[in-house]
Design a protein around this motif. Sequence first.
Motif, PDB file in Angstrom:
ATOM      1  N   GLU A  45      30.773-118.987  35.185  1.00 24.20           N
ATOM      2  CA  GLU A  45      31.216-117.664  34.760  1.00 24.20           C
ATOM      3  C   GLU A  45      32.152-117.053  35.812  1.00 24.20           C
ATOM      4  OE1 GLU A  45      30.572-117.312  31.663  1.00 24.20           O
ATOM      5  OE2 GLU A  45      31.834-115.506  31.937  1.00 24.20           O
ATOM      6  N   GLN A  46      31.729-117.151  37.074  1.00 24.23           N
ATOM      7  CA  GLN A  46      32.526-116.575  38.166  1.00 24.23           C
ATOM      8  C   GLN A  46      33.898-117.255  38.282  1.00 24.23           C
ATOM      9  OE1 GLN A  46      29.329-117.185  38.233  1.00 24.23           O
ATOM     10  NE2 GLN A  46      28.234-115.631  39.411  1.00 24.23           N
ATOM     11  N   PHE A  47      33.908-118.561  38.065  1.00 27.56           N
ATOM     12  CA  PHE A  47      35.190-119.259  38.144  1.00 27.56           C
ATOM     13  C   PHE A  47      36.095-118.870  36.979  1.00 27.56           C
ATOM     14  CE2 PHE A  47      33.232-121.997  41.320  1.00 27.56           C
ATOM     15  CZ  PHE A  47      34.302-122.227  42.179  1.00 27.56           C
ATOM     16  N   LEU A  48      35.470-118.611  35.824  1.00 25.05           N
ATOM     17  CA  LEU A  48      36.291-118.285  34.649  1.00 25.05           C
ATOM     18  C   LEU A  48      36.814-116.856  34.699  1.00 25.05           C
ATOM     19  CD1 LEU A  48      34.479-120.151  31.738  1.00 25.05           C
ATOM     20  CD2 LEU A  48      36.310-120.912  33.237  1.00 25.05           C
ATOM     21  N   THR A  49      36.054-115.971  35.363  1.00 28.02           N
ATOM     22  CA  THR A  49      36.471-114.563  35.365  1.00 28.02           C
ATOM     23  C   THR A  49      37.056-114.125  36.707  1.00 28.02           C
ATOM     24  OG1 THR A  49      34.239-113.919  35.985  1.00 28.02           O
ATOM     25  CG2 THR A  49      34.729-113.889  33.629  1.00 28.02           C
ATOM     26  N   GLY A  50      36.895-114.961  37.746  1.00 27.89           N
ATOM     27  CA  GLY A  50      37.338-114.589  39.103  1.00 27.89           C
ATOM     28  C   GLY A  50      38.803-114.149  39.118  1.00 27.89           C
ATOM     29  N   GLN A  51      39.049-113.084  39.870  1.00 27.08           N
ATOM     30  CA  GLN A  51      40.402-112.526  39.929  1.00 27.08           C
ATOM     31  C   GLN A  51      41.258-113.221  40.970  1.00 27.08           C
ATOM     32  OE1 GLN A  51      41.683-110.100  37.687  1.00 27.08           O
ATOM     33  NE2 GLN A  51      39.816-110.959  36.788  1.00 27.08           N
ATOM     34  N   ARG A  52      40.588-113.822  41.951  1.00 23.61           N
ATOM     35  CA  ARG A  52      41.358-114.565  42.940  1.00 23.61           C
ATOM     36  C   ARG A  52      40.451-115.493  43.743  1.00 23.61           C
ATOM     37  NH1 ARG A  52      42.602-111.006  48.301  1.00 23.61           N
ATOM     38  NH2 ARG A  52      40.507-110.183  48.503  1.00 23.61           N
ATOM     39  N   GLY A  98      32.551-110.806  44.046  1.00 24.45           N
ATOM     40  CA  GLY A  98      33.041-111.649  42.944  1.00 24.45           C
ATOM     41  C   GLY A  98      34.232-112.506  43.331  1.00 24.45           C
ATOM     42  N   ASP A  99      34.876-112.196  44.462  1.00 22.96           N
ATOM     43  CA  ASP A  99      35.944-113.097  44.931  1.00 22.96           C
ATOM     44  C   ASP A  99      35.327-114.457  45.240  1.00 22.96           C
ATOM     45  OD1 ASP A  99      37.938-111.234  44.783  1.00 22.96           O
ATOM     46  OD2 ASP A  99      37.991-110.771  46.927  1.00 22.96           O
ATOM     47  N   ILE A 100      36.093-115.478  45.001  1.00 25.90           N
ATOM     48  CA  ILE A 100      35.590-116.819  45.312  1.00 25.90           C
ATOM     49  C   ILE A 100      36.250-117.299  46.597  1.00 25.90           C
ATOM     50  CG2 ILE A 100      35.451-119.214  44.530  1.00 25.90           C
ATOM     51  CD1 ILE A 100      35.667-117.988  41.632  1.00 25.90           C
ATOM     52  N   LEU A 174      41.147-129.047  37.829  1.00 27.78           N
ATOM     53  CA  LEU A 174      41.219-129.588  36.465  1.00 27.78           C
ATOM     54  C   LEU A 174      40.061-129.082  35.619  1.00 27.78           C
ATOM     55  CD1 LEU A 174      42.306-133.301  37.063  1.00 27.78           C
ATOM     56  CD2 LEU A 174      43.526-131.583  35.707  1.00 27.78           C
ATOM     57  N   LYS A 175      38.880-129.084  36.219  1.00 27.51           N
ATOM     58  CA  LYS A 175      37.697-128.656  35.457  1.00 27.51           C
ATOM     59  C   LYS A 175      37.799-127.180  35.061  1.00 27.51           C
ATOM     60  CE  LYS A 175      32.648-128.597  35.594  1.00 27.51           C
ATOM     61  NZ  LYS A 175      32.406-129.313  34.331  1.00 27.51           N
ATOM     62  N   VAL A 176      38.157-126.350  36.034  1.00 24.57           N
ATOM     63  CA  VAL A 176      38.261-124.905  35.757  1.00 24.57           C
ATOM     64  C   VAL A 176      39.380-124.660  34.733  1.00 24.57           C
ATOM     65  CG1 VAL A 176      38.796-122.652  36.773  1.00 24.57           C
ATOM     66  CG2 VAL A 176      37.284-124.243  37.995  1.00 24.57           C
ATOM     67  N   ALA A 177      40.486-125.363  34.893  1.00 23.42           N
ATOM     68  CA  ALA A 177      41.629-125.149  33.993  1.00 23.42           C
ATOM     69  C   ALA A 177      41.262-125.512  32.555  1.00 23.42           C
ATOM     70  CB  ALA A 177      42.819-125.982  34.451  1.00 23.42           C
ATOM     71  N   LEU A 178      40.513-126.591  32.387  1.00 29.33           N
ATOM     72  CA  LEU A 178      40.139-126.986  31.021  1.00 29.33           C
ATOM     73  C   LEU A 178      39.220-125.945  30.403  1.00 29.33           C
ATOM     74  CD1 LEU A 178      40.478-129.280  28.903  1.00 29.33           C
ATOM     75  CD2 LEU A 178      38.265-130.147  29.686  1.00 29.33           C
ATOM     76  N   GLU A 179      38.232-125.492  31.205  1.00 24.15           N
ATOM     77  CA  GLU A 179      37.282-124.479  30.709  1.00 24.15           C
ATOM     78  C   GLU A 179      38.008-123.170  30.390  1.00 24.15           C
ATOM     79  OE1 GLU A 179      33.832-124.775  30.612  1.00 24.15           O
ATOM     80  OE2 GLU A 179      33.395-126.564  31.847  1.00 24.15           O
ATOM     81  N   LYS A 180      38.965-122.799  31.219  1.00 22.12           N
ATOM     82  CA  LYS A 180      39.697-121.543  31.015  1.00 22.12           C
ATOM     83  C   LYS A 180      40.714-121.644  29.902  1.00 22.12           C
ATOM     84  CE  LYS A 180      41.220-118.504  33.888  1.00 22.12           C
ATOM     85  NZ  LYS A 180      41.930-117.795  34.944  1.00 22.12           N
ATOM     86  N   GLY A 181      41.079-122.861  29.577  1.00 20.93           N
ATOM     87  CA  GLY A 181      42.097-123.061  28.548  1.00 20.93           C
ATOM     88  C   GLY A 181      43.511-122.873  29.067  1.00 20.93           C
ATOM     89  N   THR A 182      43.686-123.013  30.381  1.00 18.96           N
ATOM     90  CA  THR A 182      45.031-122.859  30.951  1.00 18.96           C
ATOM     91  C   THR A 182      45.755-124.206  31.058  1.00 18.96           C
ATOM     92  OG1 THR A 182      43.939-122.822  33.116  1.00 18.96           O
ATOM     93  CG2 THR A 182      44.624-120.707  32.221  1.00 18.96           C
ATOM     94  N   ILE A 183      45.130-125.256  30.545  1.00 17.36           N
ATOM     95  CA  ILE A 183      45.756-126.580  30.525  1.00 17.36           C
ATOM     96  C   ILE A 183      45.452-127.181  29.152  1.00 17.36           C
ATOM     97  CG2 ILE A 183      43.685-127.656  31.533  1.00 17.36           C
ATOM     98  CD1 ILE A 183      45.327-129.647  32.942  1.00 17.36           C
ATOM     99  N   THR A 184      46.374-127.961  28.615  1.00 21.37           N
ATOM    100  CA  THR A 184      46.083-128.597  27.321  1.00 21.37           C
ATOM    101  C   THR A 184      45.159-129.790  27.561  1.00 21.37           C
ATOM    102  OG1 THR A 184      47.929-130.135  27.508  1.00 21.37           O
ATOM    103  CG2 THR A 184      48.385-128.009  26.433  1.00 21.37           C
TER     104      THR A 184
END
Length: 366
Positions: A45-52, A98-100, A174-184
């Motif tokens: 959740e934190q990785f998907l919503t983290g602002q920076r 919440g910053d990572i 790669l993992k975060v990008a796939l979950e976030k939908g920022t990569i095809t």
Amino acid sequence: EKGGYDHFMIKEILEQPSTIFDCLRGRLETQNPSIQLSGIDKYKEQFLTGQRIIILACGTSWHAGLVAEYIIEELCRIPVEVEYASEFRYRNPVVHSGDIIVAISQSGETADTIVAIDQAKKNGAIIMGVVNAVGSTIARLSDTGVYTHSGPEIGVASTKAFTGQVTVLILVALKVALEKGTITKERFNQLCIELAGVPDKVQEIFVQNDHINKIAQKYSHLKDALYLGRGYNFPIALEGALKLKEISYIHAEGYPAAEMKHGPIALVDESLLSVFIATKDPYYEKIISNIQEIKARKGMVLAIVSKGDTMISGIADDIIEIPEIDELIAPILNVIPLQLLSYYIGVAKGFDVDKPRNLAKSVTVE
Ligand code: M6R
């Protein structure tokens, strides 16, 4: 314990096909491409919503952080800052709950990095460790983490730990990008398959070891060198220069290639070597013109190029070839010949490459 090698440094450089494989093992699945990282799942959740994301590290680990900055921003569209832990800890940094924080450390015992994450933790940040030494202080202080599994690194110069760090950070991105939908899914699959091919491609580079050793003999008398790269390879230029300084005691500086014109080009004459990281990527044409600018001023050029490159081989004094790979993963391969170059120069000059003067394996005092 050196496994028949003269030095730990060369043993650890040559181990990289297997250490990178170990880093990917059980994490990267290529049949139906997917990435398992329990350390990320726990804080999904934190990785998907983290602002920076703020990356903290020192030395070579800081260079891995810079590579990660480019990759995470590209794939995950999360702003990333990379800070020297020693600066961060003393400058009352802005850290929000919440910053990572990603703390990168081979030893897990670097004093500045320990204090920096301790402070960030007090401000409510989540700490993710990218650590090699299992059970080390940074591993224990972290809320979550991903080990690099590079095995013990004895040589003072970090080599296999660096490629392990970059590999882990690519997996995370790669993992975060796939979950976030920022990569095809298509691009994800492609990068997973390319990543799985890295160990074999590193092995392929070693076919040129004698060639790299000859280049090292030729340049062992050097006084100064510039390392130049763009994009994902800019941090590799910094890392190549650091390796040369540490192991060969040759003054070297890394720059983004385009910065050359803003000062360093004044140094160029027939006694200066410029090492270009010039593998095929969108900056390729620009790098070629940078090489031409150096040659026009009679500087020497060693270029790291993609296999089969015919353009640069005609201009540079020496080339080392790298197997073709996606530009995002190329930094892992491109650093290998630079590690070898500094090793062979150090050996040619008769230095103790495993224990360079004035350096300690882990800097446990500030
Ligand atoms: O153990 P760490 O990764 O925290 O160490 C950080 C630096 O001290 C380390 O990378 C150092 O720069 C090496 N000598 C580089 O080869």
